[in-house]
Design a protein around this motif. Sequence first.
Motif, PDB file in Angstrom:
ATOM      1  N   GLU A 191       0.901  -1.099  -0.007  1.00 16.47           N
ATOM      2  CA  GLU A 191       0.249   0.130  -0.063  1.00 16.47           C
ATOM      3  C   GLU A 191       0.852   1.205   0.040  1.00 16.47           C
ATOM      4  OE1 GLU A 191      -0.409  -2.268   2.580  1.00 16.47           O
ATOM      5  OE2 GLU A 191      -1.722  -3.533   1.563  1.00 16.47           O
ATOM      6  N   ALA A 192       1.936   1.234   0.746  1.00 19.85           N
ATOM      7  CA  ALA A 192       2.909   2.157   0.651  1.00 19.85           C
ATOM      8  C   ALA A 192       3.757   2.422  -0.485  1.00 19.85           C
ATOM      9  CB  ALA A 192       3.621   2.172   1.737  1.00 19.85           C
ATOM     10  N   ARG A 193       3.924   1.580  -1.339  1.00 16.31           N
ATOM     11  CA  ARG A 193       4.710   1.430  -2.415  1.00 16.31           C
ATOM     12  C   ARG A 193       4.289   2.739  -3.623  1.00 16.31           C
ATOM     13  NH1 ARG A 193       5.256  -4.343  -2.566  1.00 16.31           N
ATOM     14  NH2 ARG A 193       6.985  -4.762  -1.304  1.00 16.31           N
ATOM     15  N   PRO A 194       5.389   3.564  -3.841  1.00 12.34           N
ATOM     16  CA  PRO A 194       4.986   4.594  -5.072  1.00 12.34           C
ATOM     17  C   PRO A 194       4.886   3.617  -6.472  1.00 12.34           C
ATOM     18  CG  PRO A 194       7.221   4.726  -4.202  1.00 12.34           C
ATOM     19  CD  PRO A 194       6.520   3.638  -3.351  1.00 12.34           C
ATOM     20  N   GLU A 195       4.139   4.467  -7.229  1.00 13.27           N
ATOM     21  CA  GLU A 195       4.441   3.859  -8.629  1.00 13.27           C
ATOM     22  C   GLU A 195       5.765   3.982  -9.128  1.00 13.27           C
ATOM     23  OE1 GLU A 195       2.896   2.223 -12.053  1.00 13.27           O
ATOM     24  OE2 GLU A 195       1.882   2.479 -10.170  1.00 13.27           O
ATOM     25  N   LEU A 196       6.373   2.955  -9.848  1.00  7.31           N
ATOM     26  CA  LEU A 196       7.573   2.971 -10.228  1.00  7.31           C
ATOM     27  C   LEU A 196       7.529   3.625 -11.650  1.00  7.31           C
ATOM     28  CD1 LEU A 196       8.594  -0.638  -8.938  1.00  7.31           C
ATOM     29  CD2 LEU A 196       8.855   1.573  -8.028  1.00  7.31           C
ATOM     30  N   ASN A 197       8.684   4.198 -11.785  1.00 13.38           N
ATOM     31  CA  ASN A 197       8.743   4.782 -13.146  1.00 13.38           C
ATOM     32  C   ASN A 197       9.445   4.193 -14.010  1.00 13.38           C
ATOM     33  OD1 ASN A 197      11.535   5.480 -12.604  1.00 13.38           O
ATOM     34  ND2 ASN A 197      11.023   7.327 -11.663  1.00 13.38           N
ATOM     35  N   HIS A 198       9.922   4.670 -15.248  1.00  9.47           N
ATOM     36  CA  HIS A 198      10.663   3.668 -16.270  1.00  9.47           C
ATOM     37  C   HIS A 198      11.842   3.440 -15.737  1.00  9.47           C
ATOM     38  CE1 HIS A 198       7.285   3.490 -19.190  1.00  9.47           C
ATOM     39  NE2 HIS A 198       7.089   4.882 -19.137  1.00  9.47           N
ATOM     40  N   ARG A 199      12.619   4.299 -15.089  1.00 12.00           N
ATOM     41  CA  ARG A 199      13.783   4.139 -14.936  1.00 12.00           C
ATOM     42  C   ARG A 199      13.911   3.050 -13.905  1.00 12.00           C
ATOM     43  NH1 ARG A 199      16.326   9.410 -13.194  1.00 12.00           N
ATOM     44  NH2 ARG A 199      16.245   9.809 -15.255  1.00 12.00           N
ATOM     45  N   MET A 200      13.131   3.134 -12.680  1.00 16.45           N
ATOM     46  CA  MET A 200      12.993   2.221 -11.544  1.00 16.45           C
ATOM     47  C   MET A 200      13.032   0.771 -12.331  1.00 16.45           C
ATOM     48  SD  MET A 200      10.935   4.500  -8.890  1.00 16.45           S
ATOM     49  CE  MET A 200      11.716   4.993  -7.546  1.00 16.45           C
ATOM     50  N   ARG A 201      11.874   0.704 -13.280  1.00 16.17           N
ATOM     51  CA  ARG A 201      11.661  -0.643 -13.782  1.00 16.17           C
ATOM     52  C   ARG A 201      12.938  -1.345 -14.580  1.00 16.17           C
ATOM     53  NH1 ARG A 201       6.531  -2.321 -13.149  1.00 16.17           N
ATOM     54  NH2 ARG A 201       5.229  -0.941 -12.708  1.00 16.17           N
ATOM     55  N   ALA A 202      13.563  -0.352 -15.351  1.00 14.86           N
ATOM     56  CA  ALA A 202      14.841  -0.721 -15.880  1.00 14.86           C
ATOM     57  C   ALA A 202      15.892  -1.019 -15.012  1.00 14.86           C
ATOM     58  CB  ALA A 202      15.431   0.423 -16.822  1.00 14.86           C
ATOM     59  N   MET A 203      15.942  -0.612 -13.663  1.00 16.98           N
ATOM     60  CA  MET A 203      17.041  -0.971 -12.735  1.00 16.98           C
ATOM     61  C   MET A 203      16.487  -2.384 -12.282  1.00 16.98           C
ATOM     62  SD  MET A 203      17.143   2.812 -11.031  1.00 16.98           S
ATOM     63  CE  MET A 203      18.209   2.642  -9.609  1.00 16.98           C
ATOM     64  N   LEU A 204      15.115  -2.769 -11.829  1.00 16.08           N
ATOM     65  CA  LEU A 204      14.767  -3.827 -11.537  1.00 16.08           C
ATOM     66  C   LEU A 204      15.118  -5.012 -12.723  1.00 16.08           C
ATOM     67  CD1 LEU A 204      11.361  -3.190  -9.857  1.00 16.08           C
ATOM     68  CD2 LEU A 204      13.502  -3.837  -8.790  1.00 16.08           C
ATOM     69  N   ARG A 205      14.821  -4.784 -13.828  1.00 18.30           N
ATOM     70  CA  ARG A 205      15.175  -5.545 -14.987  1.00 18.30           C
ATOM     71  C   ARG A 205      16.749  -5.837 -14.812  1.00 18.30           C
ATOM     72  NH1 ARG A 205      11.396  -2.381 -17.868  1.00 18.30           N
ATOM     73  NH2 ARG A 205      13.351  -1.652 -18.810  1.00 18.30           N
ATOM     74  N   ALA A 206      17.521  -5.008 -14.761  1.00 19.27           N
ATOM     75  CA  ALA A 206      18.832  -5.220 -14.719  1.00 19.27           C
ATOM     76  C   ALA A 206      19.342  -5.906 -13.679  1.00 19.27           C
ATOM     77  CB  ALA A 206      19.806  -3.914 -14.642  1.00 19.27           C
ATOM     78  N   VAL A 207      18.731  -5.747 -12.522  1.00 18.10           N
ATOM     79  CA  VAL A 207      19.177  -6.663 -11.286  1.00 18.10           C
ATOM     80  C   VAL A 207      18.669  -8.240 -11.663  1.00 18.10           C
ATOM     81  CG1 VAL A 207      18.562  -7.172  -8.961  1.00 18.10           C
ATOM     82  CG2 VAL A 207      19.257  -4.812  -9.565  1.00 18.10           C
ATOM     83  N   ALA A 208      17.345  -8.269 -12.217  1.00 19.99           N
ATOM     84  CA  ALA A 208      16.971  -9.558 -12.359  1.00 19.99           C
ATOM     85  C   ALA A 208      17.893 -10.353 -13.615  1.00 19.99           C
ATOM     86  CB  ALA A 208      15.349  -9.249 -13.078  1.00 19.99           C
ATOM     87  N   ALA A 209      18.459  -9.715 -14.246  1.00 19.61           N
ATOM     88  CA  ALA A 209      19.420 -10.139 -15.388  1.00 19.61           C
ATOM     89  C   ALA A 209      20.757 -10.708 -14.551  1.00 19.61           C
ATOM     90  CB  ALA A 209      19.490  -9.178 -16.410  1.00 19.61           C
ATOM     91  N   GLY A 210      20.921 -10.261 -13.476  1.00 19.37           N
ATOM     92  CA  GLY A 210      22.197 -10.500 -12.912  1.00 19.37           C
ATOM     93  C   GLY A 210      23.271  -9.591 -13.213  1.00 19.37           C
TER      94      GLY A 210
END
Length: 96
Positions: free
Chosen positions: A11-30
Motif C-alpha cells: 500500500e505504501a509503494r509509490p508507482e515505479l517509473n520507467h527508470r526504476m523498472r529498468a533498474m529492476l530488470r538489470a538486477v533480474a538479469a544478474g
Amino acid sequence: MNGNDNTGSPEARPELNHRMRAMLRAVAAGRGLVSCSSEPDLFIDGLSCGDQFSAHTLAHQGLVRPSRPGRPGELVPAILTTAGQAVLTEKHRPAA
C-alpha cells in the motif's frame, strides 16, 4: 537492507517509473551489485547508478536486496525480492 523479503508494504509503494523498472530488470538479469549499507547504492554493469534516490527507494521498498550479507560498504550481488519479481511480472500481465 537486512535481507528481509517482507519489507515495505504494498500500500505504501509509490508507482515505479520507467527508470526504476529498468533498474529492476538489470538486477533480474544478474547485472547489479548493491552496497551493504542503510542507504544502499546500486551499481549496474560495474557503474554506479546515476539515480541513487531511485536505488534507495527500490531497496527501502523491499524490491531489491543483497544476495548475501557483507561488511558495511562492501559490494555484493543484488537480487530481486519476491515483491520485486512480482512488480516486473505485473507490468507484463495483459489487461483483463
